[in-house]
Design a protein around this motif. Structure first.
Motif, PDB file in Angstrom:
ATOM      1  N   LEU A  66       0.835  -1.203   0.000  1.00  0.00           N
ATOM      2  CA  LEU A  66       0.000   0.000   0.000  1.00  0.00           C
ATOM      3  C   LEU A  66       0.873   1.259   0.000  1.00  0.00           C
ATOM      4  N   ILE A  67       1.876   1.289   0.855  1.00  0.00           N
ATOM      5  CA  ILE A  67       2.757   2.456   0.931  1.00  0.00           C
ATOM      6  C   ILE A  67       3.557   2.592  -0.358  1.00  0.00           C
ATOM      7  N   THR A  68       4.019   1.470  -0.895  1.00  0.00           N
ATOM      8  CA  THR A  68       4.780   1.512  -2.138  1.00  0.00           C
ATOM      9  C   THR A  68       3.936   2.041  -3.289  1.00  0.00           C
ATOM     10  N   THR A  69       2.685   1.571  -3.392  1.00  0.00           N
ATOM     11  CA  THR A  69       1.789   2.069  -4.441  1.00  0.00           C
ATOM     12  C   THR A  69       1.500   3.549  -4.258  1.00  0.00           C
ATOM     13  N   GLN A  70       1.297   3.954  -3.022  1.00  0.00           N
ATOM     14  CA  GLN A  70       1.038   5.367  -2.744  1.00  0.00           C
ATOM     15  C   GLN A  70       2.223   6.234  -3.144  1.00  0.00           C
ATOM     16  N   GLN A  71       3.425   5.825  -2.789  1.00  0.00           N
ATOM     17  CA  GLN A  71       4.617   6.591  -3.156  1.00  0.00           C
ATOM     18  C   GLN A  71       4.822   6.618  -4.663  1.00  0.00           C
ATOM     19  N   TRP A  72       4.505   5.517  -5.345  1.00  0.00           N
ATOM     20  CA  TRP A  72       4.647   5.494  -6.796  1.00  0.00           C
ATOM     21  C   TRP A  72       3.672   6.454  -7.465  1.00  0.00           C
ATOM     22  N   LEU A  73       2.425   6.507  -6.984  1.00  0.00           N
ATOM     23  CA  LEU A  73       1.441   7.424  -7.548  1.00  0.00           C
ATOM     24  C   LEU A  73       1.839   8.877  -7.302  1.00  0.00           C
ATOM     25  N   ILE A  74       2.324   9.168  -6.097  1.00  0.00           N
ATOM     26  CA  ILE A  74       2.745  10.537  -5.786  1.00  0.00           C
ATOM     27  C   ILE A  74       3.926  10.952  -6.663  1.00  0.00           C
ATOM     28  N   LYS A  75       4.879  10.040  -6.826  1.00  0.00           N
ATOM     29  CA  LYS A  75       6.041  10.349  -7.653  1.00  0.00           C
ATOM     30  C   LYS A  75       5.632  10.549  -9.107  1.00  0.00           C
ATOM     31  N   LEU A  76       4.716   9.707  -9.609  1.00  0.00           N
ATOM     32  CA  LEU A  76       4.265   9.828 -10.990  1.00  0.00           C
ATOM     33  C   LEU A  76       3.534  11.148 -11.218  1.00  0.00           C
ATOM     34  N   THR A  77       2.658  11.520 -10.263  1.00  0.00           N
ATOM     35  CA  THR A  77       1.900  12.760 -10.402  1.00  0.00           C
ATOM     36  C   THR A  77       2.800  13.975 -10.331  1.00  0.00           C
ATOM     37  N   SER A  78       3.693  13.986  -9.352  1.00  0.00           N
ATOM     38  CA  SER A  78       4.587  15.140  -9.205  1.00  0.00           C
ATOM     39  C   SER A  78       5.532  15.266 -10.393  1.00  0.00           C
ATOM     40  N   LYS A  79       5.997  14.143 -10.932  1.00  0.00           N
ATOM     41  CA  LYS A  79       6.884  14.187 -12.094  1.00  0.00           C
ATOM     42  C   LYS A  79       6.168  14.760 -13.305  1.00  0.00           C
ATOM     43  N   GLN A  80       4.901  14.398 -13.478  1.00  0.00           N
ATOM     44  CA  GLN A  80       4.148  14.886 -14.627  1.00  0.00           C
ATOM     45  C   GLN A  80       3.859  16.379 -14.500  1.00  0.00           C
ATOM     46  N   MET A  81       3.552  16.855 -13.296  1.00  0.00           N
ATOM     47  CA  MET A  81       3.235  18.261 -13.115  1.00  0.00           C
ATOM     48  C   MET A  81       4.470  19.147 -13.100  1.00  0.00           C
ATOM     49  N   MET A  82       5.589  18.635 -12.610  1.00  0.00           N
ATOM     50  CA  MET A  82       6.785  19.448 -12.462  1.00  0.00           C
ATOM     51  C   MET A  82       7.725  19.386 -13.655  1.00  0.00           C
ATOM     52  N   ALA A  83       7.402  18.548 -14.667  1.00  0.00           N
ATOM     53  CA  ALA A  83       8.316  18.382 -15.799  1.00  0.00           C
ATOM     54  C   ALA A  83       8.513  19.673 -16.575  1.00  0.00           C
ATOM     55  N   MET A  84       7.501  20.524 -16.620  1.00  0.00           N
ATOM     56  CA  MET A  84       7.590  21.747 -17.420  1.00  0.00           C
ATOM     57  C   MET A  84       8.156  22.929 -16.643  1.00  0.00           C
ATOM     58  N   HIS A  85       8.439  22.757 -15.353  1.00  0.00           N
ATOM     59  CA  HIS A  85       8.874  23.874 -14.520  1.00  0.00           C
ATOM     60  C   HIS A  85      10.388  23.970 -14.467  1.00  0.00           C
ATOM     61  N   ASN A  86      10.844  25.181 -14.201  1.00  0.00           N
ATOM     62  CA  ASN A  86      12.264  25.384 -13.938  1.00  0.00           C
ATOM     63  C   ASN A  86      12.551  25.144 -12.464  1.00  0.00           C
ATOM     64  N   THR A  87      13.773  25.492 -12.046  1.00  0.00           N
ATOM     65  CA  THR A  87      14.175  25.221 -10.660  1.00  0.00           C
ATOM     66  C   THR A  87      13.314  25.989  -9.667  1.00  0.00           C
ATOM     67  N   LYS A  88      12.988  27.223  -9.978  1.00  0.00           N
ATOM     68  CA  LYS A  88      12.172  28.028  -9.062  1.00  0.00           C
ATOM     69  C   LYS A  88      10.751  27.472  -8.959  1.00  0.00           C
ATOM     70  N   GLY A  89      10.202  27.028 -10.073  1.00  0.00           N
ATOM     71  CA  GLY A  89       8.852  26.483 -10.029  1.00  0.00           C
ATOM     72  C   GLY A  89       8.771  25.162  -9.296  1.00  0.00           C
ATOM     73  N   ARG A  90       9.847  24.375  -9.329  1.00  0.00           N
ATOM     74  CA  ARG A  90       9.830  23.075  -8.663  1.00  0.00           C
ATOM     75  C   ARG A  90       9.873  23.182  -7.146  1.00  0.00           C
ATOM     76  N   THR A  91      10.141  24.365  -6.633  1.00  0.00           N
ATOM     77  CA  THR A  91      10.067  24.553  -5.181  1.00  0.00           C
ATOM     78  C   THR A  91       8.622  24.444  -4.676  1.00  0.00           C
ATOM     79  N   TRP A  92       7.655  24.523  -5.586  1.00  0.00           N
ATOM     80  CA  TRP A  92       6.239  24.395  -5.222  1.00  0.00           C
ATOM     81  C   TRP A  92       5.759  22.952  -5.278  1.00  0.00           C
ATOM     82  N   SER A  93       6.636  22.009  -5.552  1.00  0.00           N
ATOM     83  CA  SER A  93       6.196  20.630  -5.770  1.00  0.00           C
ATOM     84  C   SER A  93       5.499  20.047  -4.539  1.00  0.00           C
ATOM     85  N   LEU A  94       6.052  20.282  -3.359  1.00  0.00           N
ATOM     86  CA  LEU A  94       5.438  19.735  -2.143  1.00  0.00           C
ATOM     87  C   LEU A  94       4.044  20.306  -1.929  1.00  0.00           C
ATOM     88  N   MET A  95       3.885  21.598  -2.169  1.00  0.00           N
ATOM     89  CA  MET A  95       2.576  22.219  -1.986  1.00  0.00           C
ATOM     90  C   MET A  95       1.561  21.681  -2.994  1.00  0.00           C
TER      91      MET A  95
END
Length: 226
Positions: free
Chosen positions: A42-71
């Motif tokens: 369950l934890i592994t699946t949850q971490q994989w989904l979070i990583k997949l979602t954050s990677k997809q949303m943050m791929a277009m951002h620069n370094t400054k924009g990626r500081t918002w990834s946690l939020m």
């Protein structure tokens, strides 16, 4: 009938005090965490989904924009869990309240816009006047672009509120029709109940999609200002 129809959308109270704060704080408590070196499935699946979602949303951002990834990841998890819990019987969905959605949208939008004006003021101001605009149209276009900028958080909040509220009302109507038809015509009841099950599956998908759309639009506003 109208009071019963919209009763599930009214913010609940406990001893006359609003219980919305407790309801908002409840979904994060359901997210499992692990204290062990090796996580379970369950934890592994949850971490994989979070990583997949954050990677997809943050791929277009620069370094400054990626500081918002946690939020942004916290935002999509919160909205998704809140929407899903609202589908349970005798529950309340805080995201059906326009005031709460505005309280999420306005600070995020304002933070992105202020960052844009602080980091690259020329590009931020350039959005108000497209290149090659005829001189007589300059005042009108500046006003239109300003209004479109100011209406962005309202569009975010209204989109989320309308989609979640419409789904809940439709499920309530079909559920009431199923209950009323159960004593009249059994075949019709089975058909309506099948429609209700399909609508429930659709609402689960809508709850997840709207959480993703809300967060993705915030991410796009951030991308335009970083």
């Amino acid at each position: 009938m109208n009071e019963n129809l919209f009763a599930s959308l009214i913010a609940p109270t406990i001893l006359g005090l609003p219980a919305a704060v407790l309801i908002i704080l409840f979904p994060p408590l359901l997210i499992p965490t692990s204290k062990y070196l090796i996580n379970n499935r369950l934890i592994t699946t949850q971490q994989w989904l979070i990583k997949l979602t954050s990677k997809q949303m943050m791929a277009m951002h620069n370094t400054k924009g990626r500081t918002w990834s946690l939020m942004l990841v916290s935002l999509i998890i919160f909205i998704a869990t809140t929407n899903l819990l609202g589908l349970l019987p005798h529950s309340f969905t805080p995201t059906t309240q326009l005031s709460m959605n505005l309280a999420m949208a306005i600070p995020l939008w304002a933070g992105a816009v202020i960052m844009g004006f602080r980091s690259k003021i020329k590009n931020a101001l350039a959005h108000f006047l497209p290149q090659g605009t005829p001189t007589p149209l300059i005042p009108m276009l500046v006003i239109i672009e300003t209004i479109s900028l100011l209406i962005q958080p309202m569009a975010l909040a209204v989109r989320l509120t309308a989609n979640i509220t419409a789904g809940h009302l439709l499920m309530h109507l079909i559920g009431s029709a199923t209950l009323a038809m159960s004593t009249i015509n059994l075949p019709s009841t089975l058909i309506i109940f099948t429609i209700l099950i399909l609508l429930t599956i659709l609402e689960i998908a809508v709850a997840l999609i709207q959480a993703y759309v809300f967060t993705l639009l915030v991410s796009l506003y951030l991308h335009d200002n970083t």
